[in-house]
Scaffold this motif. Structure first.
Motif, PDB file in Angstrom:
ATOM      1  N   ASP A 154       6.980  78.895  26.598  1.00 35.13           N
ATOM      2  CA  ASP A 154       7.871  78.552  27.491  1.00 35.13           C
ATOM      3  C   ASP A 154       8.902  77.250  27.010  1.00 35.13           C
ATOM      4  OD1 ASP A 154       9.670  78.401  29.963  1.00 35.13           O
ATOM      5  OD2 ASP A 154       7.969  77.653  30.971  1.00 35.13           O
ATOM      6  N   LEU A 155       7.869  76.169  27.073  1.00 37.93           N
ATOM      7  CA  LEU A 155       8.554  74.836  26.655  1.00 37.93           C
ATOM      8  C   LEU A 155       9.017  74.630  25.460  1.00 37.93           C
ATOM      9  CD1 LEU A 155       8.632  72.106  27.516  1.00 37.93           C
ATOM     10  CD2 LEU A 155       6.725  71.554  26.610  1.00 37.93           C
ATOM     11  N   MET A 156       8.631  75.516  24.271  1.00 41.79           N
ATOM     12  CA  MET A 156       9.408  75.607  23.086  1.00 41.79           C
ATOM     13  C   MET A 156      10.700  76.113  23.244  1.00 41.79           C
ATOM     14  SD  MET A 156       6.102  76.543  20.462  1.00 41.79           S
ATOM     15  CE  MET A 156       6.592  75.885  19.093  1.00 41.79           C
ATOM     16  N   LEU A 157      10.706  77.401  23.821  1.00 40.88           N
ATOM     17  CA  LEU A 157      12.036  78.114  24.093  1.00 40.88           C
ATOM     18  C   LEU A 157      12.898  77.184  25.001  1.00 40.88           C
ATOM     19  CD1 LEU A 157      10.974  81.726  24.679  1.00 40.88           C
ATOM     20  CD2 LEU A 157      12.050  80.884  22.636  1.00 40.88           C
ATOM     21  N   TYR A 158      12.574  76.451  26.001  1.00 44.24           N
ATOM     22  CA  TYR A 158      13.456  75.774  26.793  1.00 44.24           C
ATOM     23  C   TYR A 158      13.915  74.859  25.929  1.00 44.24           C
ATOM     24  CZ  TYR A 158      14.847  72.843  30.650  1.00 44.24           C
ATOM     25  OH  TYR A 158      15.397  72.056  31.520  1.00 44.24           O
ATOM     26  N   TYR A 159      13.364  74.185  25.035  1.00 42.39           N
ATOM     27  CA  TYR A 159      14.117  73.151  24.144  1.00 42.39           C
ATOM     28  C   TYR A 159      15.296  73.880  23.386  1.00 42.39           C
ATOM     29  CZ  TYR A 159      13.933  70.401  19.597  1.00 42.39           C
ATOM     30  OH  TYR A 159      14.310  69.815  18.416  1.00 42.39           O
ATOM     31  N   ILE A 160      15.000  74.970  22.895  1.00 37.01           N
ATOM     32  CA  ILE A 160      15.928  75.755  21.987  1.00 37.01           C
ATOM     33  C   ILE A 160      17.117  75.978  22.841  1.00 37.01           C
ATOM     34  CG2 ILE A 160      16.560  77.329  20.368  1.00 37.01           C
ATOM     35  CD1 ILE A 160      14.429  75.451  19.293  1.00 37.01           C
ATOM     36  N   GLU A 161      16.773  76.545  24.285  1.00 39.86           N
ATOM     37  CA  GLU A 161      17.709  76.929  25.279  1.00 39.86           C
ATOM     38  C   GLU A 161      18.596  75.801  25.405  1.00 39.86           C
ATOM     39  OE1 GLU A 161      15.491  80.378  27.522  1.00 39.86           O
ATOM     40  OE2 GLU A 161      14.927  78.219  28.213  1.00 39.86           O
ATOM     41  N   GLN A 162      18.142  74.616  25.725  1.00 42.37           N
ATOM     42  CA  GLN A 162      18.750  73.402  25.927  1.00 42.37           C
ATOM     43  C   GLN A 162      19.792  72.915  24.795  1.00 42.37           C
ATOM     44  OE1 GLN A 162      18.906  71.895  29.114  1.00 42.37           O
ATOM     45  NE2 GLN A 162      17.642  73.844  29.495  1.00 42.37           N
ATOM     46  N   GLY A 163      19.087  73.091  23.578  1.00 39.99           N
ATOM     47  CA  GLY A 163      19.934  72.854  22.581  1.00 39.99           C
ATOM     48  C   GLY A 163      21.289  73.882  22.095  1.00 39.99           C
ATOM     49  N   TYR A 221      23.764  72.957  25.117  1.00 44.23           N
ATOM     50  CA  TYR A 221      24.583  71.669  24.864  1.00 44.23           C
ATOM     51  C   TYR A 221      25.435  71.980  23.837  1.00 44.23           C
ATOM     52  CZ  TYR A 221      25.096  66.656  23.268  1.00 44.23           C
ATOM     53  OH  TYR A 221      25.609  65.586  22.990  1.00 44.23           O
ATOM     54  N   THR A 222      25.351  72.711  22.876  1.00 46.57           N
ATOM     55  CA  THR A 222      26.543  72.802  21.914  1.00 46.57           C
ATOM     56  C   THR A 222      27.392  73.966  22.381  1.00 46.57           C
ATOM     57  OG1 THR A 222      26.951  73.557  19.654  1.00 46.57           O
ATOM     58  CG2 THR A 222      25.405  74.878  20.676  1.00 46.57           C
ATOM     59  N   MET A 223      27.095  74.847  23.236  1.00 47.96           N
ATOM     60  CA  MET A 223      28.104  75.694  23.880  1.00 47.96           C
ATOM     61  C   MET A 223      28.818  74.938  25.090  1.00 47.96           C
ATOM     62  SD  MET A 223      27.814  78.521  22.451  1.00 47.96           S
ATOM     63  CE  MET A 223      29.028  79.471  23.370  1.00 47.96           C
ATOM     64  N   LEU A 232      20.402  83.990  22.614  1.00 46.90           N
ATOM     65  CA  LEU A 232      21.051  84.389  21.372  1.00 46.90           C
ATOM     66  C   LEU A 232      22.387  85.073  21.747  1.00 46.90           C
ATOM     67  CD1 LEU A 232      18.118  85.606  19.214  1.00 46.90           C
ATOM     68  CD2 LEU A 232      18.992  83.484  19.380  1.00 46.90           C
ATOM     69  N   ASN A 233      22.271  85.885  22.838  1.00 46.93           N
ATOM     70  CA  ASN A 233      23.739  86.394  23.276  1.00 46.93           C
ATOM     71  C   ASN A 233      24.497  85.416  23.707  1.00 46.93           C
ATOM     72  OD1 ASN A 233      23.362  89.315  22.254  1.00 46.93           O
ATOM     73  ND2 ASN A 233      22.067  89.714  23.985  1.00 46.93           N
ATOM     74  N   ALA A 234      24.064  84.361  24.127  1.00 48.78           N
ATOM     75  CA  ALA A 234      24.887  83.437  24.937  1.00 48.78           C
ATOM     76  C   ALA A 234      25.339  82.227  23.855  1.00 48.78           C
ATOM     77  CB  ALA A 234      24.195  82.683  26.063  1.00 48.78           C
ATOM     78  N   THR A 235      25.023  82.393  22.715  1.00 48.42           N
ATOM     79  CA  THR A 235      24.979  81.387  21.767  1.00 48.42           C
ATOM     80  C   THR A 235      26.019  81.924  20.642  1.00 48.42           C
ATOM     81  OG1 THR A 235      22.950  80.447  22.328  1.00 48.42           O
ATOM     82  CG2 THR A 235      23.972  79.601  20.327  1.00 48.42           C
ATOM     83  N   ASP A 236      27.190  81.608  20.303  1.00 47.91           N
ATOM     84  CA  ASP A 236      28.090  82.088  19.728  1.00 47.91           C
ATOM     85  C   ASP A 236      28.702  80.804  18.941  1.00 47.91           C
ATOM     86  OD1 ASP A 236      29.411  83.582  17.906  1.00 47.91           O
ATOM     87  OD2 ASP A 236      31.159  84.142  19.230  1.00 47.91           O
ATOM     88  N   CYS A 237      28.379  80.172  17.968  1.00 50.47           N
ATOM     89  CA  CYS A 237      28.948  78.772  17.800  1.00 50.47           C
ATOM     90  C   CYS A 237      28.403  78.346  16.308  1.00 50.47           C
ATOM     91  CB  CYS A 237      28.655  77.680  18.972  1.00 50.47           C
ATOM     92  SG  CYS A 237      27.165  77.480  18.859  1.00 50.47           S
ATOM     93  N   GLY A 238      29.112  77.416  15.854  1.00 48.88           N
ATOM     94  CA  GLY A 238      28.637  76.402  14.790  1.00 48.88           C
ATOM     95  C   GLY A 238      28.349  77.032  13.530  1.00 48.88           C
ATOM     96  N   TRP A 248      19.563  84.663  15.031  1.00 47.62           N
ATOM     97  CA  TRP A 248      19.469  86.018  14.925  1.00 47.62           C
ATOM     98  C   TRP A 248      18.454  86.558  13.639  1.00 47.62           C
ATOM     99  CZ3 TRP A 248      19.492  89.385  18.937  1.00 47.62           C
ATOM    100  CH2 TRP A 248      20.170  89.230  19.800  1.00 47.62           C
ATOM    101  N   ASP A 249      18.809  86.046  12.595  1.00 44.39           N
ATOM    102  CA  ASP A 249      17.818  86.396  11.502  1.00 44.39           C
ATOM    103  C   ASP A 249      16.257  85.905  11.684  1.00 44.39           C
ATOM    104  OD1 ASP A 249      20.204  87.264  10.370  1.00 44.39           O
ATOM    105  OD2 ASP A 249      20.552  85.388   8.948  1.00 44.39           O
ATOM    106  N   ILE A 250      16.152  84.789  12.368  1.00 44.99           N
ATOM    107  CA  ILE A 250      14.624  84.345  12.489  1.00 44.99           C
ATOM    108  C   ILE A 250      14.294  85.229  13.624  1.00 44.99           C
ATOM    109  CG2 ILE A 250      13.403  82.485  13.414  1.00 44.99           C
ATOM    110  CD1 ILE A 250      15.800  80.609  12.573  1.00 44.99           C
TER     111      ILE A 250
END
Length: 171
Positions: A93-102, A105-107, A148-154, A162-164
């Motif tokens: 949960d915490l590991m995913l939360y970190y990626i979600e925050q990142g 942030y970029t979105m 992943l569906n909410a992240t379309d950038c960069g 998505w590949d990972i």
């Protein structure tokens, strides 16, 4: 001193001396205090919230703007939490939360620098490996896909995530 030598020495001490040693350790180190408190009253779900606040504050501080979120601070929060030996679901949960925050942030603030994306990709791969090794993919795949569906950038960042993900989930 090795753990074996420490164990051998502790086994020779009277119980009262071991208790005094643990109490001194509790007073001497914040990390020891946190570990002992968690050991005596383990509540992984409550504890993970403390570490989420640390990560959230790196990306979205309560005051001001975070121009350059510290990935080292975020990963240290995860590492410190893991040292408590919490339930694997809470670590995931915490590991995913970190990626979600990142990703949030970029979105929110637009494209970031290359190293920003590389670091998040590397840490997402670590999260996916942890989730997969602990048999938690079924529990988290909907959350991961939502992120992943909410992240379309960069610069191919979304594609890399998505590949990972597909390495573990399959196509």
């Amino acid at each position: 001193m090795s753990k074996a030598k420490l164990r051998k020495k502790l086994e020779t001490l009277p119980k009262e001396n071991v208790i005094n040693l643990v109490m001194s350790l509790y007073d001497a180190s914040r990390e020891a205090k946190t570990y002992l408190e968690f050991y005596l009253t383990p509540d992984s779900h409550a504890e993970v919230e403390k570490y989420k606040k640390i990560i959230r504050n790196e990306f979205f501080p309560t005051r001001g703007f975070s121009e350059n979120p510290s990935f080292a601070t975020c990963w240290k929060a995860i590492s410190d939490f893991r040292k408590l030996k919490p339930a694997p679901e809470c670590v995931a949960d915490l590991m995913l939360y970190y990626i979600e925050q990142g990703c949030e942030y970029t979105m929110t603030f637009g494209d970031m620098w290359e190293q920003y994306y590389i670091t998040l990709e590397r840490n997402f791969a670590k999260a996916m490996e942890f989730i997969f090794l602990h048999g938690l993919l079924v529990k988290y795949y909907e959350r991961i896909e939502r992120m992943l569906n909410a992240t379309d950038c960069g610069w191919g960042f979304s594609d890399a995530l998505w590949d990972i993900y597909h390495q573990y989930r399959g196509s």
